[in-house]
Every structure is written in C-alpha cells, then in structure tokens.
Design an enzyme around this catalytic site. Structure first.
Site, PDB file in Angstrom:
ATOM      1  CG  MET A   1      -1.894  -1.197   1.166  1.00 12.82           C
ATOM      2  SD  MET A   1      -3.438  -0.921   2.044  1.00 12.82           S
ATOM      3  CE  MET A   1      -2.854  -0.668   3.688  1.00 12.82           C
ATOM      4  N   GLY A   2       2.142   1.097  -0.454  1.00 14.92           N
ATOM      5  CA  GLY A   2       3.049   2.240  -0.523  1.00 14.92           C
ATOM      6  C   GLY A   2       3.592   2.603   0.850  1.00 14.92           C
TER       7      GLY A   2
ATOM      8  CG  LEU B   1       7.162   1.288  -0.902  1.00 16.00           C
ATOM      9  CD1 LEU B   1       7.888   0.999  -2.219  1.00 16.00           C
ATOM     10  CD2 LEU B   1       6.243   0.138  -0.535  1.00 16.00           C
TER      11      LEU B   1
ATOM     12  N   GLY C   1      11.360  -2.894   5.267  1.00 20.67           N
ATOM     13  CA  GLY C   1      10.662  -4.180   5.300  1.00 20.67           C
ATOM     14  C   GLY C   1      10.166  -4.522   3.900  1.00 20.67           C
ATOM     15  CG  HIS C   2       7.078  -2.201   2.009  1.00 16.36           C
ATOM     16  ND1 HIS C   2       6.905  -1.080   2.783  1.00 16.36           N
ATOM     17  CD2 HIS C   2       5.896  -2.851   2.029  1.00 16.36           C
ATOM     18  CE1 HIS C   2       5.666  -1.057   3.243  1.00 16.36           C
ATOM     19  NE2 HIS C   2       5.029  -2.112   2.812  1.00 16.36           N
TER      20      HIS C   2
ATOM     21  CD  GLN D   1      -6.035  -3.552   2.982  1.00 20.06           C
ATOM     22  OE1 GLN D   1      -5.911  -3.939   1.837  1.00 20.06           O
ATOM     23  NE2 GLN D   1      -5.074  -3.740   3.877  1.00 20.06           N
TER      24      GLN D   1
ATOM     25  CE  LYS E   1       4.261  -4.696  10.311  1.00 15.55           C
ATOM     26  NZ  LYS E   1       2.916  -4.269  10.742  1.00 15.55           N
TER      27      LYS E   1
ATOM     28  CD  GLN F   1      -2.009  -8.661   4.809  1.00 10.44           C
ATOM     29  OE1 GLN F   1      -2.835  -7.775   4.882  1.00 10.44           O
ATOM     30  NE2 GLN F   1      -0.766  -8.427   4.417  1.00 10.44           N
TER      31      GLN F   1
ATOM     32  CB  SER G   1       4.679  -0.672  10.710  1.00 14.46           C
ATOM     33  OG  SER G   1       3.402  -0.143  10.417  1.00 14.46           O
TER      34      SER G   1
HETATM   35  O1  PAF Z   1      -0.121  -5.710   3.854  1.00 12.99           O
HETATM   36  C1  PAF Z   1      -0.518  -4.797   3.103  1.00 12.99           C
HETATM   37  O2  PAF Z   1       0.175  -3.822   2.844  1.00 12.99           O
HETATM   38  C2  PAF Z   1      -1.901  -4.911   2.489  1.00 12.99           C
HETATM   39  O3  PAF Z   1      -2.806  -5.492   3.368  1.00 12.99           O
HETATM   40  C3  PAF Z   1      -1.915  -5.611   1.137  1.00 12.99           C
HETATM   41  C4  PAF Z   1      -1.505  -7.074   1.258  1.00 12.99           C
HETATM   42  C5  PAF Z   1      -0.987  -4.900   0.160  1.00 12.99           C
HETATM   43  C6  PAF Z   1      -3.332  -5.597   0.548  1.00 12.99           C
HETATM   44  O4  PAF Z   1      -3.791  -4.290   0.358  1.00 12.99           O
END
Ligand code: PAF
Length: 281
Positions: free
Chosen positions: A30-31, A33, A36-37, A61, A149, A153, A185
């Site tokens: 979800m950007g 970043l 971790g990403h 969500q 983390k 999910q 995060s």
């Molecule tokens: O973990 C996230 O950043 C979001 O829940 C995801 C998996 C990109 C879905 O929008």
C-alpha cells in the site's frame, strides 16, 4: 523500472515476459515503503525473473475512514526506493482501475477471521482478500511475497489462494525491525517522538517473554506481557493472544500445538501497531 497504471498495460508486459518463460514475483503493497518492503522486493528478485510491485491503498480493507484518510501516501519517495533495487514494474492503479464495479464478494475464512485482527477490525480481511485476489488475477504471479509481521493476514491470504484455486505460491518473509527492535511498518512514521521512543517496548517485551515460557503458564505469560506494556504511558494493549500458528486459535497450555505464536496489537495514541513472536516451531 517501468510504472504502469492500467491493467491492460500491465498484462501486455507480463504476457510478453511469460511467453519467454520468465517467472513473475509479486510484492503487493500500500506504498509508504520502508526497508521491510525493500527486503520483500529483494527476496522476490532472488526467487523470480521479473519483479512486480503494486502500490495501492485499498479502501475496502479499512474499517475506519479516518485510518484510510491518514494512511501515508508518497509515490515519489516510493519510486525512488524501488529504483535502487531490482524492480521491473510498479503497478500503481487508481481505485476505479482495481474496482470498476463494487466488489460484493463475501469470503468465509471461518475461525481464522473471527479472532485478533478479524475481531477488532471487522471486514478488514474480507477487503484484503478482495484486493489481493484481484491483484493476483491482474499480475498472474508465480510467487507472491508477504511479511510475517502481518501473521494473520498471511494465513488469510493462504486460505483465499486455496479457496479460489489460484496458482500462486505464497512466500512468507521474516519481519524486518528497526535497530531498537520496533517492527517496521508504514504506520511508524505517524508516531509522535514520545510514542516512537517508547514503541520498541512492544518487541522487547515479546522477545523477553520467550525467556520465561519454561516454568510459566500461557495465562501467566499473557498477563506479564500485557502488564509490562501497559505500564508505559504512551502504549495501550488492544489484545495479546497466544495462538496455534496454524489455526490461530488460542492455546491454554504449551503442549497444545507444535507451533505457538504470540500476536499483539497496541495503540500508541491513535496509531495501531501489531507485532508477533514465535514461542514454538
Ligand atoms: O499488507 C498490506 O500492505 C496490504 O494489506 C496488502 C496485502 C498490500 C493488501 O492491500
């Protein structure tokens, strides 16, 4: 690295690559970043030929409109971070591109979704399943990479992939932490100085709790963790559950499963942080 905004363009590129036999690795985000990403993208690059990263703040969500509104967005900085690693395509669609029509699908994940995040964020995982299943159909990845983390999910995405029979391998990736232990995060950047200073107590307490598992009951460990974190003026535990790592149901004693994980959600002011620790695997 190429930035594409439409499904049509994305699929043109990916089908060309697939014709030449390239394996596609996908990192949905979800950007906002952080490292971790970046570590997910690096793992995707090690395990695939073509790396696709999506940047899309998924409205379905968020069960709290304020949370959606204040979710950090900074595409320019995100692209800079991605340009430093092997990332072939950034898919940054609009809401209409992902949801040309309303998505009314209701997934059923049984007991996996009634506990922890599912209990405190009703509808959250349905929205995650909606968007991830759509992104999987758009990107058609061979492998998709998710951080541990977001422990629950990951379980939901595995269940969704099984239910829809999607030919994607889900690859779990270790939680990446700041030097002081705080799990990385996108929400960390919203913390005040005082909250940021005290937030590492969450990870510290989880890790220290591993030392007193032998000789302490599950209930005893739970109480110790919650009491320790709640003594901090900036932090307020929403839940701490010690669960079977496969079913996500709470365990009452340490012999109940061969995979036991402690999962926590903590408020620092209005910012909600989650983390987890593996007690047994
Ligand atoms: O973990 C996230 O950043 C979001 O829940 C995801 C998996 C990109 C879905 O929008």
């Amino acid at each position: 690295m190429q930035v594409v905004n439409t499904v049509e363009k994305l699929q043109q590129q990916i089908s060309e690559a697939k014709k030449s036999g390239l394996k596609v690795g996908f990192v949905p985000t979800m950007g906002a970043l952080h490292n971790g990403h970046v570590s997910l993208v690096k793992k995707a690059a090690n395990e695939s030929d073509l790396v696709v990263v999506s940047i899309f703040v998924n409205p379905t969500q968020f069960n709290n409109s304020k949370d959606l509104e204040r979710y950090p967005r900074d595409l320019k900085t995100d692209l800079e971070a991605l340009s430093k690693v092997k990332c072939d395509f950034v898919f940054a669609p609009s809401v209409d591109e992902v949801y040309p029509e309303e998505d009314n699908r209701q997934f059923n994940f049984g007991d996996l979704e009634t506990v922890m995040e599912g209990k405190y964020r009703p509808g959250h995982f349905n929205g995650v399943a909606q968007v991830v299943s759509r992104l999987f159909r758009m990107v058609t990845p061979d492998k998709a990479f998710f951080g541990l983390k977001d422990f629950q999910q990951l379980a939901i995405i595995r269940a969704m992939t099984r239910q829809l029979n999607l030919p994607v391998e889900i690859v779990p990736c270790d939680t990446i932490r700041e030097k002081d232990g705080l799990a990385m995060s996108s929400r960390n950047m919203l913390l005040s100085d005082a909250q940021r200073k005290n937030a590492p107590l969450i990870a510290r307490t989880l890790f220290e709790s591993c030392n007193f598992v032998a000789g302490t009951s599950v209930q005893g460990v739970k109480k110790k963790v919650v009491d320790t974190i709640n003594t901090d003026a900036e932090l307020d535990v929403e839940y701490f559950e010690i669960v079977d790592g496969y079913t996500l149901q709470t365990v009452d004693n340490w012999d109940e499963s061969d995979y036991i994980v402690g999962c926590i959600a903590v408020f620092a002011g209005e910012i909600r942080l989650i983390d987890n620790v593996t007690y047994k695997l």
